[in-house]
Design a protein around this motif. Structure first.
Motif, PDB file in Angstrom:
ATOM      1  N   VAL A 259       0.738  -1.484  -0.135  1.00 31.68           N
ATOM      2  CA  VAL A 259       0.094  -0.073  -0.408  1.00 31.68           C
ATOM      3  C   VAL A 259       0.784   1.366   0.142  1.00 31.68           C
ATOM      4  O   VAL A 259       1.889   1.375   0.450  1.00 31.68           O
ATOM      5  N   ARG A 260       0.192   2.816  -0.365  1.00 30.61           N
ATOM      6  CA  ARG A 260       0.765   3.489  -0.805  1.00 30.61           C
ATOM      7  C   ARG A 260      -0.341   4.610  -0.138  1.00 30.61           C
ATOM      8  O   ARG A 260      -0.749   4.632  -0.824  1.00 30.61           O
ATOM      9  N   PHE A 261       0.361   6.006   0.372  1.00 27.43           N
ATOM     10  CA  PHE A 261      -0.746   6.985   0.085  1.00 27.43           C
ATOM     11  C   PHE A 261       0.223   8.046  -1.086  1.00 27.43           C
ATOM     12  O   PHE A 261       1.091   8.297  -1.077  1.00 27.43           O
ATOM     13  N   LYS A 262      -1.403   8.494  -1.582  1.00 26.02           N
ATOM     14  CA  LYS A 262      -1.172   9.198  -2.556  1.00 26.02           C
ATOM     15  C   LYS A 262      -1.357  10.765  -2.595  1.00 26.02           C
ATOM     16  O   LYS A 262      -0.698  11.471  -3.421  1.00 26.02           O
ATOM     17  N   TYR A 289      -4.888   6.774  -1.506  1.00 25.56           N
ATOM     18  CA  TYR A 289      -4.194   5.489  -1.386  1.00 25.56           C
ATOM     19  C   TYR A 289      -4.578   4.543  -2.148  1.00 25.56           C
ATOM     20  O   TYR A 289      -5.381   4.497  -2.709  1.00 25.56           O
ATOM     21  N   LEU A 300      -7.114   2.553   8.358  1.00 27.16           N
ATOM     22  CA  LEU A 300      -6.743   3.375   8.227  1.00 27.16           C
ATOM     23  C   LEU A 300      -7.307   4.712   9.405  1.00 27.16           C
ATOM     24  O   LEU A 300      -8.504   4.462   9.812  1.00 27.16           O
ATOM     25  N   SER A 333      -6.473   2.125  -6.810  1.00 26.41           N
ATOM     26  CA  SER A 333      -6.746   3.161  -6.287  1.00 26.41           C
ATOM     27  C   SER A 333      -8.021   3.391  -5.446  1.00 26.41           C
ATOM     28  O   SER A 333      -8.866   3.735  -5.987  1.00 26.41           O
ATOM     29  N   LEU A 356      -1.887   4.025   8.355  1.00 29.16           N
ATOM     30  CA  LEU A 356      -2.121   2.900   7.041  1.00 29.16           C
ATOM     31  C   LEU A 356      -1.672   1.830   7.416  1.00 29.16           C
ATOM     32  O   LEU A 356      -0.001   0.935   7.117  1.00 29.16           O
TER      33      LEU A 356
END
Length: 406
Positions: A259-262, A289, A300, A333, A356
């Motif tokens: 996972v990653r934050f956008k 994300y 989250l 996304s 997250l």
């Protein structure tokens, strides 16, 4: 030393020849401290703050004569007690009892003076049960407790304290701060380096802000701390991309990234990105994300904290076991929006922290990634202190007439 100087002189021509031949970049001198000039009066408690590498510890080492300055002079009037590193002046093979005398002697205490204060030092440190065990068996926290106890009971005219108190537990930190207050109340001088802004504000009237080895501000603690926090904590309506990646305070990853934050946005009730809110309007937090693989039980969490990281409000997308399966996500996304209702906060500057988590696989942490200001709207004539409360909810009140039964 003379031999080092002679060796350096002999090497110099060869270094110059080699640098010209290979076109090596010229050496750059980096000053840990430069043009630092200040006077500290008797009885002052001075806080020293700044980012890591700003020169805070170097300054204390020069003042305590551990390191001698390349240029300039230091004048000290009075006996100096310093606590700059864990277990300063301790010998690992000696017992706690022996190290009290050993460390005390290094700090300038006479044996009869240590004998007189021995019981008080041991009681303050709280390590009496382990006093006859070698210090190498002590935890870092126990070493700090004993080292601080010796330094604090030295009765120095000048006490230098670095961030080492952060190693101790909360109860001992409170005891140490109380001892520092007692020391300063006796007319002695204290220089206190810390990243704990609450401790700086409560202990110090004066504060120095260091940056790249220079004093960029010297003034009252409240003003200097506020400037430091404003410069290092971003007040903005949104953050994304590379800037967001740099802000990651922690990443626990037990496999490949999942996972990653956008993007993170603060929105008003009209959906416009803003960094200032009135207390009587809702605050929308939109977190975009990406799931790089299929993720089960995605969690989250959002935290509203103050400038010093104290938690004011917390919420997360999963509040019960029954909700866990709802948050299974295919690769792709997504955007999650949390709405904080109106009439919750007082007039404050607050900050947003996020976690997250893909349980047992990956955990991303953002600490105070965005800041926002809240302006109080409402009736506020009873007391000015009400305006400064962190929470200022619009609660329901009732009034009723009580009949006198006389």
């Amino acid at each position: 030393m003379l031999r080092d100087t002679l060796a350096s002189c002999l090497r110099k021509p060869f270094q110059i020849f080699r640098s010209r031949k290979e076109k090596l970049p010229s050496r750059e001198d980096i000053w840990a401290l430069k043009d630092v000039s200040l006077d500290i009066k008797q009885g002052e408690v001075v806080g020293i703050i700044g980012r890591n590498g700003a020169g805070k510890t170097t300054l204390l080492k020069i003042l305590s004569k551990i390191t001698y300055p390349t240029d300039g002079e230091v004048y000290l009037w009075g006996r100096v007690g310093s606590l700059l590193e864990v277990g300063t002046g301790f010998h690992a093979e000696l017992t706690g009892r022996e190290n009290i005398y050993f460390s005390g002697a290094i700090l300038g205490m006479k044996k009869r003076e240590i004998d007189k204060k021995f019981d008080e030092i041991v009681a303050f440190s709280g390590v009496g049960k382990f006093l006859d065990a070698p210090v190498k068996r002590f935890s870092s926290g126990m070493q700090v407790r004993l080292a601080f106890s010796v330094a604090a009971h030295l009765d120095p005219e000048i006490l230098l304290v670095d961030e080492v108190l952060a190693v101790g537990d909360a109860q001992f930190q409170k005891k140490c701060l109380g001892k520092i207050k007692d020391i300063s109340g006796g007319g002695r001088t204290v220089l206190f380096v810390s990243h704990n802004m609450s401790a700086i504000r409560s202990l110090c009237r004066r504060c120095l802000l260091l940056e790249s080895g220079k004093i960029i501000e010297d003034g009252d603690a409240e003003t200097v701390v506020s400037r430091y926090l404003q410069e290092n904590l971003k007040v903005a309506s949104g953050i994304s991309g590379r800037e967001l990646e740099i802000k990651l305070e922690g990443r626990i990853n037990r496999s490949h990234p999942t996972v990653r934050f956008k993007e993170i946005l603060l929105l008003n009730q009209n959906g416009t990105p803003v960094s200032s809110f009135n207390s009587d309007e809702p605050i929308k937090i939109r977190v975009a994300y990406e799931c790089l693989t299929e993720v089960n039980n995605l969690q989250l969490a959002i935290f509203i904290v103050d400038e010093e990281g104290r938690m004011i409000l917390a919420t997360q997308n999963i509040d019960s076991q029954e909700e866990i399966n709802i948050y299974e996500r295919k690769a792709g996304s997504y955007a999650a929006t949390c709405i904080i209702p109106p009439n919750i906060f007082g007039e404050k500057r607050l900050f947003l922290s996020l976690h997250l988590q893909n349980p047992k696989i990956e955990h991303l942490i953002l600490d105070r990634v965005l800041g926002f200001n809240v302006t109080f709207q409402g009736f506020n004539t009873v007391s000015a202190d009400l305006k400064d409360a962190f929470l200022r909810p619009d609660l329901k009140w009732t009034n009723e007439l009580i009949q006198d039964k006389r």
